[in-house]
Design a protein around this motif. Structure first.
Motif, PDB file in Angstrom:
ATOM      1  N   LEU A  80       0.844  -1.195   0.000  1.00  0.00           N
ATOM      2  CA  LEU A  80       0.000   0.000   0.000  1.00  0.00           C
ATOM      3  C   LEU A  80       0.881   1.247   0.000  1.00  0.00           C
ATOM      4  N   ARG A  81       2.067   1.104  -0.578  1.00  0.00           N
ATOM      5  CA  ARG A  81       3.025   2.210  -0.522  1.00  0.00           C
ATOM      6  C   ARG A  81       2.531   3.436  -1.291  1.00  0.00           C
ATOM      7  N   GLU A  82       1.774   3.255  -2.387  1.00  0.00           N
ATOM      8  CA  GLU A  82       1.216   4.420  -3.085  1.00  0.00           C
ATOM      9  C   GLU A  82       0.304   5.203  -2.159  1.00  0.00           C
ATOM     10  N   ARG A  83      -0.527   4.491  -1.410  1.00  0.00           N
ATOM     11  CA  ARG A  83      -1.440   5.144  -0.469  1.00  0.00           C
ATOM     12  C   ARG A  83      -0.674   5.797   0.678  1.00  0.00           C
ATOM     13  N   ASP A  84       0.271   5.065   1.251  1.00  0.00           N
ATOM     14  CA  ASP A  84       0.934   5.524   2.477  1.00  0.00           C
ATOM     15  C   ASP A  84       2.020   6.559   2.224  1.00  0.00           C
ATOM     16  N   TYR A  85       2.726   6.460   1.112  1.00  0.00           N
ATOM     17  CA  TYR A  85       3.908   7.291   0.913  1.00  0.00           C
ATOM     18  C   TYR A  85       3.636   8.558   0.108  1.00  0.00           C
ATOM     19  N   ARG A  86       2.519   8.600  -0.621  1.00  0.00           N
ATOM     20  CA  ARG A  86       2.250   9.769  -1.455  1.00  0.00           C
ATOM     21  C   ARG A  86       1.248  10.692  -0.771  1.00  0.00           C
ATOM     22  N   ALA A 108      -4.951   6.605  -4.290  1.00  0.00           N
ATOM     23  CA  ALA A 108      -4.865   7.992  -3.820  1.00  0.00           C
ATOM     24  C   ALA A 108      -3.984   8.051  -2.576  1.00  0.00           C
ATOM     25  N   GLY A 109      -3.170   9.080  -2.476  1.00  0.00           N
ATOM     26  CA  GLY A 109      -2.246   9.204  -1.359  1.00  0.00           C
ATOM     27  C   GLY A 109      -2.928   9.602  -0.059  1.00  0.00           C
ATOM     28  N   GLN A 110      -2.409   9.047   1.037  1.00  0.00           N
ATOM     29  CA  GLN A 110      -2.880   9.381   2.388  1.00  0.00           C
ATOM     30  C   GLN A 110      -1.689   9.449   3.342  1.00  0.00           C
ATOM     31  N   SER A 111      -0.614  10.102   2.906  1.00  0.00           N
ATOM     32  CA  SER A 111       0.610  10.106   3.711  1.00  0.00           C
ATOM     33  C   SER A 111       0.429  10.794   5.058  1.00  0.00           C
ATOM     34  N   GLU A 112      -0.508  11.730   5.151  1.00  0.00           N
ATOM     35  CA  GLU A 112      -0.743  12.396   6.437  1.00  0.00           C
ATOM     36  C   GLU A 112      -1.220  11.384   7.474  1.00  0.00           C
ATOM     37  N   ALA A 113      -2.093  10.461   7.066  1.00  0.00           N
ATOM     38  CA  ALA A 113      -2.576   9.427   7.981  1.00  0.00           C
ATOM     39  C   ALA A 113      -1.457   8.460   8.344  1.00  0.00           C
ATOM     40  N   PHE A 114      -0.606   8.130   7.372  1.00  0.00           N
ATOM     41  CA  PHE A 114       0.505   7.218   7.648  1.00  0.00           C
ATOM     42  C   PHE A 114       1.496   7.850   8.610  1.00  0.00           C
ATOM     43  N   TYR A 144       9.282   6.355  -3.716  1.00  0.00           N
ATOM     44  CA  TYR A 144       8.119   6.955  -3.072  1.00  0.00           C
ATOM     45  C   TYR A 144       8.363   7.115  -1.565  1.00  0.00           C
ATOM     46  N   GLY A 145       9.149   6.203  -0.988  1.00  0.00           N
ATOM     47  CA  GLY A 145       9.516   6.353   0.413  1.00  0.00           C
ATOM     48  C   GLY A 145      10.356   7.596   0.643  1.00  0.00           C
ATOM     49  N   GLY A 146      11.211   7.935  -0.336  1.00  0.00           N
ATOM     50  CA  GLY A 146      11.977   9.179  -0.253  1.00  0.00           C
ATOM     51  C   GLY A 146      11.076  10.396  -0.363  1.00  0.00           C
ATOM     52  N   LEU A 147      10.037  10.295  -1.197  1.00  0.00           N
ATOM     53  CA  LEU A 147       9.047  11.362  -1.302  1.00  0.00           C
ATOM     54  C   LEU A 147       8.362  11.582   0.048  1.00  0.00           C
ATOM     55  N   PHE A 148       7.972  10.476   0.700  1.00  0.00           N
ATOM     56  CA  PHE A 148       7.350  10.582   2.020  1.00  0.00           C
ATOM     57  C   PHE A 148       8.312  11.212   3.022  1.00  0.00           C
ATOM     58  N   TRP A 172       7.088  13.307  -9.173  1.00  0.00           N
ATOM     59  CA  TRP A 172       5.698  12.880  -9.016  1.00  0.00           C
ATOM     60  C   TRP A 172       4.732  14.069  -9.024  1.00  0.00           C
ATOM     61  N   ASN A 173       3.636  13.880  -9.750  1.00  0.00           N
ATOM     62  CA  ASN A 173       2.567  14.876  -9.838  1.00  0.00           C
ATOM     63  C   ASN A 173       3.102  16.251 -10.256  1.00  0.00           C
ATOM     64  N   GLU A 174       3.912  16.205 -11.318  1.00  0.00           N
ATOM     65  CA  GLU A 174       4.517  17.433 -11.887  1.00  0.00           C
ATOM     66  C   GLU A 174       5.332  18.201 -10.852  1.00  0.00           C
ATOM     67  N   GLY A 175       6.116  17.478 -10.076  1.00  0.00           N
ATOM     68  CA  GLY A 175       7.012  18.129  -9.121  1.00  0.00           C
ATOM     69  C   GLY A 175       6.312  18.696  -7.906  1.00  0.00           C
ATOM     70  N   TYR A 176       5.263  18.038  -7.454  1.00  0.00           N
ATOM     71  CA  TYR A 176       4.484  18.517  -6.315  1.00  0.00           C
ATOM     72  C   TYR A 176       5.362  18.840  -5.107  1.00  0.00           C
ATOM     73  N   ILE A 177       6.366  18.005  -4.844  1.00  0.00           N
ATOM     74  CA  ILE A 177       7.152  18.186  -3.618  1.00  0.00           C
ATOM     75  C   ILE A 177       7.931  19.498  -3.639  1.00  0.00           C
ATOM     76  N   ASN A 178       8.200  20.029  -4.831  1.00  0.00           N
ATOM     77  CA  ASN A 178       8.896  21.322  -4.905  1.00  0.00           C
ATOM     78  C   ASN A 178       8.009  22.455  -4.392  1.00  0.00           C
ATOM     79  N   GLU A 179       6.694  22.338  -4.588  1.00  0.00           N
ATOM     80  CA  GLU A 179       5.776  23.333  -4.035  1.00  0.00           C
ATOM     81  C   GLU A 179       5.788  23.275  -2.506  1.00  0.00           C
ATOM     82  N   ILE A 180       5.814  22.070  -1.964  1.00  0.00           N
ATOM     83  CA  ILE A 180       5.849  21.917  -0.513  1.00  0.00           C
ATOM     84  C   ILE A 180       7.180  22.425   0.036  1.00  0.00           C
ATOM     85  N   ALA A 181       8.262  22.218  -0.723  1.00  0.00           N
ATOM     86  CA  ALA A 181       9.561  22.743  -0.313  1.00  0.00           C
ATOM     87  C   ALA A 181       9.546  24.266  -0.262  1.00  0.00           C
TER      88      ALA A 181
END
Length: 283
Positions: A80-86, A108-114, A144-148, A172-181
């Motif tokens: 369930l790594r897609e769910r947990d890590y994204r 669908a991702g649920q990393s906040e819950a994980f 994906y674990g690195g993304l998490f 992932w998702n057009e560089g979503y993590i860069n927005e969070i950064a």
């Protein structure tokens, strides 16, 4: 002589995320007064055998590492790594498949819950079962674990002291993590930490191009691999993210980048994991 490291495998049921397979290793000796350092590993079923070997061989007298606790989080069957890590996003952007169409979007991702499971269920359980030092906790994830791992740092920087993101999926998702950064870098620091969190970013040299042996593959397959890796920009993406983070105040974050020569996406986590252990458990 190898250090004796007892291990155990058990099922842990989260009240919100379901069942996980835990793999745990700990020193067979009295803990220091402050407790043992502890590292949490994602994709536990893959990384725990390597982690256990590292602790048995390098956390010995006259070796570079001090003993500590390893907690690897895996799944009972399937993944369930897609769910947990994204992360959860308002819109999932499909990734083009060089052979035509798009790759499946997956769960669908649920990393906040994980993350909440790790923080509020797993950590208290480990602290009760073992004498660990809450000031020396680390998180390791690959792909994906690195993304998490990055998302945890950017949204909850106090969760761990050391973050090890191996080949994080910055594409992932057009560089979503860069927005969070960006949000992380622009936000004011409100919580007081004893030291700035440490981030190790790592990626393999061949993650953005063909490896030498792949030149012998059929032309159609070679071209598909080239396009797939070019569009993900793993090496450039990780390097550019590291530059942005390194430009920030070092009181906010301490960042190191490692591009491992001659390594692919599949081989690099072995080196990244050893590097993480030698840093987190250093004497």
């Amino acid at each position: 002589m190898y250090q004796h490291y007892p291990t155990r495998k058990e099922i842990f049921t989260s009240s919100t995320c379901g069942d996980y397979q835990l793999f745990i290793a700990w020193p067979d000796e009295p803990a220091p007064e402050q407790g043992w350092p502890v590292i949490y590993l994602l994709d536990g079923e893959v990384h725990f055998p390597v982690a256990e070997t590292l602790m048995r061989t390098l956390a010995r007298p006259r070796c570079c590492m001090t003993p500590g606790v390893v907690v690897a989080i895996g799944y009972l069957e399937g993944t369930l790594r897609e769910r947990d890590y994204r992360p959860a996003v308002a819109q999932r952007v499909p990734e083009p498949n060089p052979r035509g169409g798009y790759y499946p979007s997956g769960l669908a991702g649920q990393s906040e819950a994980f993350l909440a499971f790790i923080q509020h269920e797993l950590k208290p359980y480990i602290r009760q079962a073992f004498s660990v030092d809450p000031r020396r906790e680390a998180l390791f994830g690959h792909s994906y674990g690195g993304l998490f791992t990055l998302n945890t740092l950017f949204t909850c920087r106090h969760a761990f002291q050391h973050y090890y993101a191996s080949s994080p999926s910055v594409w992932w998702n057009e560089g979503y993590i860069n927005e969070i950064a960006t949000d992380f870098l622009q936000a004011e620091v409100t919580e007081e930490l004893s030291a700035a969190p440490v981030l190790f970013l790592s990626v393999g040299e061949w993650e953005q191009s063909l490896e030498r042996w792949e030149l012998a593959l059929p032309e159609v397959q070679r071209e598909a691999l080239r396009q797939h890796r070019r569009q993900r920009r793993m090496v450039d993406g990780v390097r550019e993210l590291s530059w942005r983070l390194q430009a920030a105040d070092r009181d906010k974050l301490d960042v190191s980048l490692f591009i491992h020569a001659g390594q692919s996406h599949q081989s690099v986590p072995l080196l990244s994991l050893q590097q993480a252990f030698m840093h987190h458990f250093q004497r």
